[in-house]
Enzyme design. Sequence first.
Site, PDB file in Angstrom:
ATOM      1  N   GLU A  38     -60.044 -19.198   6.547  1.00 47.79           N
ATOM      2  CA  GLU A  38     -59.783 -18.487   7.113  1.00 47.79           C
ATOM      3  C   GLU A  38     -59.221 -17.215   6.708  1.00 47.79           C
ATOM      4  O   GLU A  38     -58.337 -16.784   6.154  1.00 47.79           O
ATOM      5  CB  GLU A  38     -57.929 -19.224   8.237  1.00 47.79           C
ATOM      6  CG  GLU A  38     -58.034 -18.028   9.532  1.00 47.79           C
ATOM      7  CD  GLU A  38     -56.856 -18.771   9.843  1.00 47.79           C
ATOM      8  OE1 GLU A  38     -56.433 -18.456  10.804  1.00 47.79           O
ATOM      9  OE2 GLU A  38     -56.313 -20.495   9.620  1.00 47.79           O
ATOM     10  N   ARG A 262     -52.181 -30.811  -1.008  1.00 47.34           N
ATOM     11  CA  ARG A 262     -52.085 -28.735  -1.997  1.00 47.34           C
ATOM     12  C   ARG A 262     -51.922 -28.623  -3.363  1.00 47.34           C
ATOM     13  O   ARG A 262     -50.916 -29.486  -3.492  1.00 47.34           O
ATOM     14  CB  ARG A 262     -50.968 -27.885  -0.736  1.00 47.34           C
ATOM     15  CG  ARG A 262     -51.174 -27.849   0.697  1.00 47.34           C
ATOM     16  CD  ARG A 262     -50.144 -27.011   1.431  1.00 47.34           C
ATOM     17  NE  ARG A 262     -50.921 -26.791   2.602  1.00 47.34           N
ATOM     18  CZ  ARG A 262     -51.725 -25.640   2.685  1.00 47.34           C
ATOM     19  NH1 ARG A 262     -51.360 -24.799   1.721  1.00 47.34           N
ATOM     20  NH2 ARG A 262     -52.062 -25.155   3.928  1.00 47.34           N
ATOM     21  N   LYS A 272     -50.145 -17.998   2.586  1.00 50.09           N
ATOM     22  CA  LYS A 272     -50.467 -16.496   3.624  1.00 50.09           C
ATOM     23  C   LYS A 272     -49.579 -15.432   4.528  1.00 50.09           C
ATOM     24  O   LYS A 272     -48.981 -14.845   4.223  1.00 50.09           O
ATOM     25  CB  LYS A 272     -51.708 -16.661   4.129  1.00 50.09           C
ATOM     26  CG  LYS A 272     -52.790 -16.842   3.028  1.00 50.09           C
ATOM     27  CD  LYS A 272     -54.415 -16.942   3.774  1.00 50.09           C
ATOM     28  CE  LYS A 272     -54.396 -18.114   4.133  1.00 50.09           C
ATOM     29  NZ  LYS A 272     -56.103 -18.742   4.861  1.00 50.09           N
TER      30      LYS A 272
HETATM   31  P1  ATP Z   1     -51.853 -21.130   3.686  1.00 47.66           P
HETATM   32  O1  ATP Z   1     -51.142 -21.918   4.903  1.00 47.66           O
HETATM   33  O2  ATP Z   1     -51.093 -20.217   2.806  1.00 47.66           O
HETATM   34  O3  ATP Z   1     -52.595 -19.788   5.064  1.00 47.66           O
HETATM   35  P2  ATP Z   1     -54.578 -22.699   4.866  1.00 47.66           P
HETATM   36  O4  ATP Z   1     -54.835 -23.625   4.604  1.00 47.66           O
HETATM   37  O5  ATP Z   1     -54.170 -21.634   6.523  1.00 47.66           O
HETATM   38  O6  ATP Z   1     -53.806 -22.196   4.234  1.00 47.66           O
HETATM   39  P3  ATP Z   1     -56.432 -21.506   4.802  1.00 47.66           P
HETATM   40  O7  ATP Z   1     -57.654 -20.223   4.677  1.00 47.66           O
HETATM   41  O8  ATP Z   1     -57.346 -22.037   6.014  1.00 47.66           O
HETATM   42  O9  ATP Z   1     -55.496 -21.785   4.427  1.00 47.66           O
HETATM   43  O10 ATP Z   1     -57.779 -22.681   3.332  1.00 47.66           O
HETATM   44  C1  ATP Z   1     -58.515 -22.454   3.486  1.00 47.66           C
HETATM   45  C2  ATP Z   1     -59.245 -23.629   2.768  1.00 47.66           C
HETATM   46  O11 ATP Z   1     -58.240 -23.946   0.856  1.00 47.66           O
HETATM   47  C3  ATP Z   1     -58.795 -24.865   2.662  1.00 47.66           C
HETATM   48  O12 ATP Z   1     -59.566 -26.067   3.001  1.00 47.66           O
HETATM   49  C4  ATP Z   1     -57.226 -25.102   2.878  1.00 47.66           C
HETATM   50  O13 ATP Z   1     -57.637 -26.824   3.170  1.00 47.66           O
HETATM   51  C5  ATP Z   1     -57.584 -24.581   1.515  1.00 47.66           C
HETATM   52  N1  ATP Z   1     -56.141 -24.895   0.490  1.00 47.66           N
HETATM   53  C6  ATP Z   1     -55.185 -23.526   1.581  1.00 47.66           C
HETATM   54  N2  ATP Z   1     -54.098 -23.337   0.950  1.00 47.66           N
HETATM   55  C7  ATP Z   1     -54.295 -24.560  -0.860  1.00 47.66           C
HETATM   56  C8  ATP Z   1     -53.007 -25.491  -1.195  1.00 47.66           C
HETATM   57  N3  ATP Z   1     -52.171 -24.463  -1.900  1.00 47.66           N
HETATM   58  N4  ATP Z   1     -54.191 -26.125  -1.888  1.00 47.66           N
HETATM   59  C9  ATP Z   1     -55.432 -26.323  -2.393  1.00 47.66           C
HETATM   60  N5  ATP Z   1     -55.681 -26.161  -1.657  1.00 47.66           N
HETATM   61  C10 ATP Z   1     -55.731 -25.031  -0.169  1.00 47.66           C
HETATM   62 MG    MG Z   2     -55.594 -22.599   7.680  1.00 46.30          MG
END
Ligand code: ATP
Ligand code: MG
Length: 556
Positions: A38, A262, A272
């Site tokens: 995102e 994660r 984020k």
């Molecule tokens: P955040 O909670 O940091 O905002 P998010 O999951 O909302 O993380 P996205 O941009 O939606 O962030 O994530 C893009 C991809 O990266 C998704 O497939 C997500 O599952 C993966 N991802 C995000 N954070 C992690 C993490 N800590 N470990 C492994 N994969 C991750």
């Molecule tokens: Mg997300």
Amino acid sequence: MSAELKSEERSINFLEEIIEQDLKEGRYKQIVTRFPPEPNGYLHIGHATSICLNFGLTKKYGGYTNLRFDDTNPVTEETEYVESIKDDVKWLGFEWKNELYASDYFDKLYEFAITLINKGLAYVDDSTAEEIATQKGTPTEPGKRNKYADRSVEENLQLFEEMKAGKYKDGEKVLRAKIDMASPNMIMRDPLLYRIKHAHHHRTGDKWCIYPMYDFAHGQSDSIENITHSICTLEFVPHRELYDWCIEKLEIYPSHQYEFARRNMTYTVMSKRKLLQLVNEKHVIGWDDPRMPTISGMRRRGYTAAALREFCDRVGISKRENIVDVGLLEFFVREDLNKKALRRMVVFDPLKVVITNYLADDEMLTSENNPEDPNGGTREIPFSNELYIERDDFMEHPSKKYFRLAPGQMVRLKSAYIIKCESILKDEAGNIAEIHCTYIPESKSGSDTSGINVKGTLHWVSVKHAISAEIRLYDRLFKVEDPSSEEGDFKDYINPDSLQTIKSVFAEPALKNAHSADAYQFIRKGYFVLDKDSSTSGMIFNRTVGLKDSWAKASK
Ligand code: ATP
Ligand code: MG
């Protein structure tokens, strides 16, 4: 280091097992994955894990990976983030097949919604968010459907059309799937598919005022792209049922969702939202602050893409939540830099040494750039009768096992000569101002015929040839292992001493042409990289990582 990580071979992970089985049974001709960020922040080490996993699988098994921006929420997304994400993925060493945006599918997703309405599987609900929440029931009590669920297909089509046309305000109506208000999975209790949001979108502008929910965009986007293995993190396990339901009812390409834990790491935060707070409230200088767990921060700090990939691959993935010690990441950084870094001598806290019997002209000595790299070449280091050594490499009253410089004691100067301390000069306050030494002319490194063995080797620079630089030393950004799980605000646990600046150190002249693409080992001091704040008038170096894991010991 555990023995498991030391061995070059790692066992295959559960996703590799699934894919190998799928290929064996001829389920797919090629593997297609996607990395779906995102664009609402910069990527961090958790994302790096997901990137290495998704791209790694298609590299290993044949196929390709798409980069898909999951930009269904117009409010938080920005083009700056899109650019930084592309930069980071490329820097990590991966190439996506297609650059895609979930927002490109808005028309298609709208059609999918119409399909569900036509099948009697979706309805427009006028309830408020609170009403919807109460009607949903609890995990132990079934929910209740309201009267809007009985609307006719025609009425739903018309209302949904009006929602799209902008007839209603934010929150006035939503589109919901008609599934099962008694489902043990709360997500299946008539989930929201579309909401009204009169907001400008970074790509579609003002074309839309209704936006699909994550659950209605993600699986369908996967399906449109013929993604074979849609990999996400564990919190989406309960969403899988809805993911499959949408695909089944829409009769579209059956992508499958798989979940892994994660990546969490000690002494940092990874969400984020929290990282954005650190940036906005100026606890760090930006998303790419070298103390941040972001890919851009790590890059600026001097971590290499190879080390990050190695870390992701060797630590692997798991089906259970866990927290990895940041020391492990530093181990891989050190291992990679040891092979690549150019050795240089830099004195942080100078003590002047006069070589009283060195009467010759200054001379150029030669030293290898990297003893670990046979092709690393050599550099020249000027030697003269006035040198700097580190103040703490000298002791007036040494203990027995002190092998560095002390009155009457000998040491080797790295790549130069053996010297012996003859006398100390003090200032009026009684502080040591300089020390006087003699050198052994036959002890020159590479052609030493002196027969003298010394235990200590010191780094040094020639006073008149030294150049000056600023040094930034970093420590953990937080004082506790898991700031997010502590009581109160995670920011209460910020380490106030995470940055130490030394305004002026003395470096050998070979560093004059330091390049930001090169890694350096300042001998006995750690690994360093030129910071982007450097200008021609002043060089600034970031310490990437120390030579040893001194932190783990100190904290015990
Ligand atoms: P955040 O909670 O940091 O905002 P998010 O999951 O909302 O993380 P996205 O941009 O939606 O962030 O994530 C893009 C991809 O990266 C998704 O497939 C997500 O599952 C993966 N991802 C995000 N954070 C992690 C993490 N800590 N470990 C492994 N994969 C991750
Ligand atoms: Mg997300």
